[in-house]
Design a protein around this motif. Sequence first.
Motif, mmCIF file in Angstrom:
data_model
loop_
_atom_site.group_PDB
_atom_site.id
_atom_site.type_symbol
_atom_site.label_atom_id
_atom_site.label_comp_id
_atom_site.label_asym_id
_atom_site.label_seq_id
_atom_site.Cartn_x
_atom_site.Cartn_y
_atom_site.Cartn_z
ATOM 1 N N ASP A 46 28.990 41.781 62.169
ATOM 2 C CA ASP A 46 27.681 41.158 62.808
ATOM 3 C C ASP A 46 26.963 42.197 63.494
ATOM 4 O OD1 ASP A 46 29.109 41.495 64.925
ATOM 5 O OD2 ASP A 46 28.673 39.534 65.960
ATOM 6 N N GLY A 47 27.205 43.439 63.161
ATOM 7 C CA GLY A 47 26.566 44.527 63.942
ATOM 8 C C GLY A 47 26.789 44.778 65.346
ATOM 9 N N LYS A 48 27.570 43.840 65.999
ATOM 10 C CA LYS A 48 27.695 44.106 67.528
ATOM 11 C C LYS A 48 28.991 44.907 67.776
ATOM 12 C CE LYS A 48 27.224 40.423 70.270
ATOM 13 N NZ LYS A 48 27.293 39.068 70.558
ATOM 14 N N ALA A 49 29.082 45.698 68.694
ATOM 15 C CA ALA A 49 30.062 46.660 69.104
ATOM 16 C C ALA A 49 31.176 46.212 69.847
ATOM 17 C CB ALA A 49 29.432 47.791 70.067
ATOM 18 N N LYS A 57 18.265 50.846 81.684
ATOM 19 C CA LYS A 57 18.144 49.282 81.955
ATOM 20 C C LYS A 57 17.099 48.733 81.099
ATOM 21 C CE LYS A 57 17.649 46.447 86.012
ATOM 22 N NZ LYS A 57 16.785 46.645 87.369
ATOM 23 N N GLN A 58 16.056 49.452 80.875
ATOM 24 C CA GLN A 58 14.807 48.848 80.159
ATOM 25 C C GLN A 58 15.364 48.764 78.747
ATOM 26 O OE1 GLN A 58 11.049 50.945 80.599
ATOM 27 N NE2 GLN A 58 10.047 49.992 79.029
ATOM 28 N N VAL A 59 16.006 49.474 78.076
ATOM 29 C CA VAL A 59 16.570 49.170 76.835
ATOM 30 C C VAL A 59 17.313 47.939 76.749
ATOM 31 C CG1 VAL A 59 18.230 50.000 74.848
ATOM 32 C CG2 VAL A 59 16.781 51.547 76.126
ATOM 33 N N LYS A 60 18.105 47.668 77.990
ATOM 34 C CA LYS A 60 18.990 46.622 77.907
ATOM 35 C C LYS A 60 18.140 45.382 78.016
ATOM 36 C CE LYS A 60 23.144 44.519 80.262
ATOM 37 N NZ LYS A 60 24.104 44.727 81.178
ATOM 38 N N GLU A 61 17.121 45.369 78.892
ATOM 39 C CA GLU A 61 16.070 44.224 78.942
ATOM 40 C C GLU A 61 15.384 43.651 77.858
ATOM 41 O OE1 GLU A 61 15.980 44.698 83.877
ATOM 42 O OE2 GLU A 61 14.129 45.170 82.598
ATOM 43 N N ALA A 114 20.672 45.287 73.926
ATOM 44 C CA ALA A 114 21.655 46.108 73.751
ATOM 45 C C ALA A 114 22.002 47.299 74.804
ATOM 46 C CB ALA A 114 21.249 47.163 72.497
ATOM 47 N N THR A 115 23.209 47.466 75.004
ATOM 48 C CA THR A 115 23.868 48.440 76.038
ATOM 49 C C THR A 115 23.876 49.916 75.772
ATOM 50 O OG1 THR A 115 25.748 47.692 75.810
ATOM 51 C CG2 THR A 115 24.562 46.537 77.544
ATOM 52 N N SER A 116 24.231 50.876 76.315
ATOM 53 C CA SER A 116 24.670 52.056 76.049
ATOM 54 C C SER A 116 26.027 52.044 75.565
ATOM 55 C CB SER A 116 24.290 53.203 76.959
ATOM 56 O OG SER A 116 25.348 53.194 78.080
ATOM 57 N N ARG A 117 26.264 52.385 74.376
ATOM 58 C CA ARG A 117 27.889 52.400 73.985
ATOM 59 C C ARG A 117 28.776 53.592 74.825
ATOM 60 N NH1 ARG A 117 28.799 48.090 75.335
ATOM 61 N NH2 ARG A 117 30.749 48.489 74.560
ATOM 62 N N ASN A 118 28.031 54.566 74.127
ATOM 63 C CA ASN A 118 28.599 55.910 74.557
ATOM 64 C C ASN A 118 27.994 56.974 74.057
ATOM 65 O OD1 ASN A 118 29.755 56.576 71.967
ATOM 66 N ND2 ASN A 118 31.682 55.916 72.492
ATOM 67 N N ILE A 119 27.909 58.213 74.595
ATOM 68 C CA ILE A 119 27.228 59.362 74.350
ATOM 69 C C ILE A 119 28.292 59.981 73.453
ATOM 70 C CG2 ILE A 119 26.505 61.689 75.142
ATOM 71 C CD1 ILE A 119 26.330 60.094 77.950
ATOM 72 N N PRO A 120 27.903 59.808 71.753
ATOM 73 C CA PRO A 120 29.016 60.336 70.966
ATOM 74 C C PRO A 120 29.323 61.798 71.143
ATOM 75 C CG PRO A 120 26.847 59.655 70.000
ATOM 76 C CD PRO A 120 26.643 59.299 71.466
ATOM 77 N N PHE A 121 30.475 62.293 70.864
ATOM 78 C CA PHE A 121 30.649 63.538 70.654
ATOM 79 C C PHE A 121 30.044 64.226 69.635
ATOM 80 C CE2 PHE A 121 34.931 62.470 72.794
ATOM 81 C CZ PHE A 121 34.232 62.562 74.096
ATOM 82 N N GLU A 122 30.074 63.320 68.390
ATOM 83 C CA GLU A 122 29.416 63.939 67.119
ATOM 84 C C GLU A 122 28.508 62.946 66.853
ATOM 85 O OE1 GLU A 122 32.797 64.273 64.519
ATOM 86 O OE2 GLU A 122 33.708 65.868 65.757
ATOM 87 N N PRO A 123 27.087 63.053 67.494
ATOM 88 C CA PRO A 123 26.120 62.306 66.930
ATOM 89 C C PRO A 123 25.607 62.736 65.539
ATOM 90 C CG PRO A 123 25.087 63.695 68.464
ATOM 91 C CD PRO A 123 26.582 63.976 68.318
ATOM 92 N N PHE A 177 23.317 52.870 71.153
ATOM 93 C CA PHE A 177 23.106 51.668 71.592
ATOM 94 C C PHE A 177 23.525 50.741 70.853
ATOM 95 C CE2 PHE A 177 19.972 54.399 73.856
ATOM 96 C CZ PHE A 177 20.154 53.983 75.185
ATOM 97 N N ALA A 178 24.048 49.291 71.608
ATOM 98 C CA ALA A 178 24.283 48.161 70.642
ATOM 99 C C ALA A 178 24.381 46.967 71.530
ATOM 100 C CB ALA A 178 25.616 48.386 69.729
ATOM 101 N N ARG A 179 24.203 45.897 70.894
ATOM 102 C CA ARG A 179 24.776 44.586 71.385
ATOM 103 C C ARG A 179 26.158 44.792 71.429
ATOM 104 N NH1 ARG A 179 20.348 41.832 68.152
ATOM 105 N NH2 ARG A 179 18.420 42.080 69.706
ATOM 106 N N ALA A 180 26.971 44.117 72.459
ATOM 107 C CA ALA A 180 28.466 44.326 72.386
ATOM 108 C C ALA A 180 29.113 42.910 72.887
ATOM 109 C CB ALA A 180 28.680 45.335 73.572
ATOM 110 N N TYR A 181 30.413 42.965 72.300
ATOM 111 C CA TYR A 181 31.140 41.796 72.816
ATOM 112 C C TYR A 181 31.828 42.322 74.197
ATOM 113 C CZ TYR A 181 30.726 39.185 68.706
ATOM 114 O OH TYR A 181 30.270 38.541 67.420
#
Lengths: 482, 482
Positions: free
Chosen positions: A224-227, A441-445, A449-458, A478-482
């Motif tokens: 469903d696209g969530k993380a 915070k603004q992204v989340k609001e 979606a919350t920041s999932r992580n800062i990927p090592f290999e974007p 960023f993604a909505r997450a469980y």
Amino acid sequence: MSKDKQFVTEITPQSEDFSRWYIDVIKKAELMDYSPVRGCIVFRPEGYELWENIQRDLDRRFKETGHRNAYFPLFIPESFFQKEKEHVEGFNPELPWVTEAAGEKLEERLAVRPTSETMFGHMYSKWIQSYRDLPVLINQWANVVRWEKRTMPFLRTSEFLWQEGHTAHETEEEARKETMQMLDIYAQFVEEFLAIPVIKGEKTPSERFAGAVDTYSIEAMMKDGKAVQAGTSHYLGTKFAVAFDIKFLDRENTLQYVHTTSWGASTRLIGSLIMVHGDDRGLALPPKVAPTQVIMIPIGPAKMRDQVVGRVDELYAELKKAGVRVRVDDRADVSPGWKFNEYEMRGVPLRLELGPRDMENGQVVLVSRITGEKRIVQQANLVAEVEAFLAETQQEMYDRAKQFRNDNLRSVETLDEMKSFLEAKRGFVEAGWCGSAACEKQVKEETGATSRNIPFEPSEHKKSCLVCGDPAKHTVVFARAY
Amino acid sequence: MSKDKQFVTEITPQSEDFSRWYIDVIKKAELMDYSPVRGCIVFRPEGYELWENIQRDLDRRFKETGHRNAYFPLFIPESFFQKEKEHVEGFNPELPWVTEAAGEKLEERLAVRPTSETMFGHMYSKWIQSYRDLPVLINQWANVVRWEKRTMPFLRTSEFLWQEGHTAHETEEEARKETMQMLDIYAQFVEEFLAIPVIKGEKTPSERFAGAVDTYSIEAMMKDGKAVQAGTSHYLGTKFAVAFDIKFLDRENTLQYVHTTSWGASTRLIGSLIMVHGDDRGLALPPKVAPTQVIMIPIGPAKMRDQVVGRVDELYAELKKAGVRVRVDDRADVSPGWKFNEYEMRGVPLRLELGPRDMENGQVVLVSRITGEKRIVQQANLVAEVEAFLAETQQEMYDRAKQFRNDNLRSVETLDEMKSFLEAKRGFVEAGWCGSAACEKQVKEETGATSRNIPFEPSEHKKSCLVCGDPAKHTVVFARAY
């Protein structure tokens, strides 16, 4: 065939309601049931066996890298939580408390452990005196409790099962190496064993483990696209060493604080497994983790039954001997068609059919749960054919999950672009971030979606923050997450 | 060699104070440590690995007999205990209660499970509808808590690890068969794997599990003559089925209560292992359960060191490949003598020494921890020689423990005879019993010994009750117990 029909239609289609699909599937496949205790589930045998298989493989990886298992107490005195300020703030809202025992009120309340950094810290301070005692590399398989308001079976339950590794080292360098090693082990395990592609990276400060200097995670995309955060590894610096007075005499005979790490993965992995691979027909289990890898179903008229079943039993013994996890369903009162649907729903990777004509030809029919591909193979080569088909299935499932993940990961420049992507389609977003908590915070609001992580290999290094437009410090997923 | 001396003399001799010997040994061998929570211990890696080995073998036996693992919630609502009267009376005095969680007082207190008959009962009532759903054969590996006043590491702790099997059956006959099958599995496991001889029998009514119709046990004799109940299996009749409304439609379409069983073995087994086999030099572990079965120690002058260690590593690889649990201690800064004592203290069954002369002769020296027997064997036959020596050691340990048990089990006619036996020597007593609770109580009050069980195979069938002299209904084994 009416029985088949009824069977299948009991599962809500994913497109209609993904959460209902999930609950339908895990209940129907008898992976779990709700318990009478709020937020706690029962892991039924079909579900628990997934955990046993996960445990066996992860445990081997931990031991190969020098870790040993131990078991620490379930209860943690209240005063322990007070010793590390961020830790208590993070976990206090979720703790259940034992206040009475054996008919008496306790002098000090005992928390049921939500995680065990404090208890390990206390014991390590007794055990560690000298650099000769280091590193200490201990893992624990245990139940933990976090009183959750909103729960979701496997993914978020008040009690869950997990492993928590806790290590202590002479130097920051060594502890950081351990932190990354364990993150890599999680990533390899989840990709190789569960066929789930993950994004490795560092958590932003707001998403760090309570008490960590740095937190790293692997993040997986559900259908469903969530993380789902599928594993985390923390460099704790000397924070817990200071809180619990874990000191050692170093090689120069100077008293130093140890550097500690912790890392964990939990029964959430079961939830991820289902949400990444399942479809409208039910579960789909990668062969490496599947309790049953091959289901054998005899076919044909009643008069041939004994002969067919006899041959099935012989082939069963061959596969079993070769280490394949195989089962036979030779019930006479259930139709083959009903069985086909049942084991598809249960996610068994391969079905083996044997009928009278196959017997004449020295063949069997193998059918893949995932692709529906049918292979007619010689009985003489059965073990090799099955092993090859299972290995291909494992790879195919990983490839499909990766394709899906890539198809649903979008690189964006602005918050508006992110919003319109998430409205059209669920998924992960990669974007530049200036590093400020306000923009995060603004992204989340605005998107949930919350920041999932800062990927090592974007997929690319972004230039500017998606919110404020300032130069980007990091590229963030960023993604909505469980 | 002063280091050796100091090492050994830290362990209190068994003859001086058996309890102190026990604590000295388990702390020195790093099996456990006390935790800051009353009555709870930390299972350190050396101790936990014993449990992992026990788990692996027991789990295999459970699965071979058709059982599957599951996991049920840690917390049990207070109302559940009220449903079975004897059960609540038995466990209420030992329960810890969670009364608050996440900052709020709970509406109903939650017990931390002391055992899970009630939770399994509740769920079974949901899952079982028809005889087609039976039998249900589920086991759970879990932590349980019983708030104990007097504790003893491994043998009696407030939190401990165990497995609890819970099964449901159509008929009394089938449930009783299961009860006995599991008792037999425990007995075989403890005798074959832990090299501990046991007495199988039925518990007297006063010693039954709270809520059971019949309780069976295996009882083992420690080196101080005291008993440990090493495993129990209960036929619960329809008591829990009635309490939790577990009914099924039988083959005649009539609604019936199921018959249930439960059975458990715990980390007490680790305590038994130590108290049965240990001696004044420390632990002595039977090869099947020992984390390290063979410790390899290179010997000889410094100039030969590299060569010797090189050959040790080659032999290590051979043994490892053959599945022997082997370790090398090639530390250069510790003397061989110190190592000999260390691994004797840790109970490693076999020591392998290799020095320059052994290299010339193509030999190694094997030394048994138990008998001190030294064998010089050809390197060419190493795997076979080691495997044979380990198998003989396993048998020798069982034989010795059985000899000790038989030497300290006395058949008596009267309470006076029992008292003088127990004054001269600690051990088990076999005696006639009329079946009255009063006589059983008198034995306990005057000797401190409780009825352990009514053995299936007593050494002789006694004619009269040791207390009142009335005709004996049973022959009973009495002993002081942990």
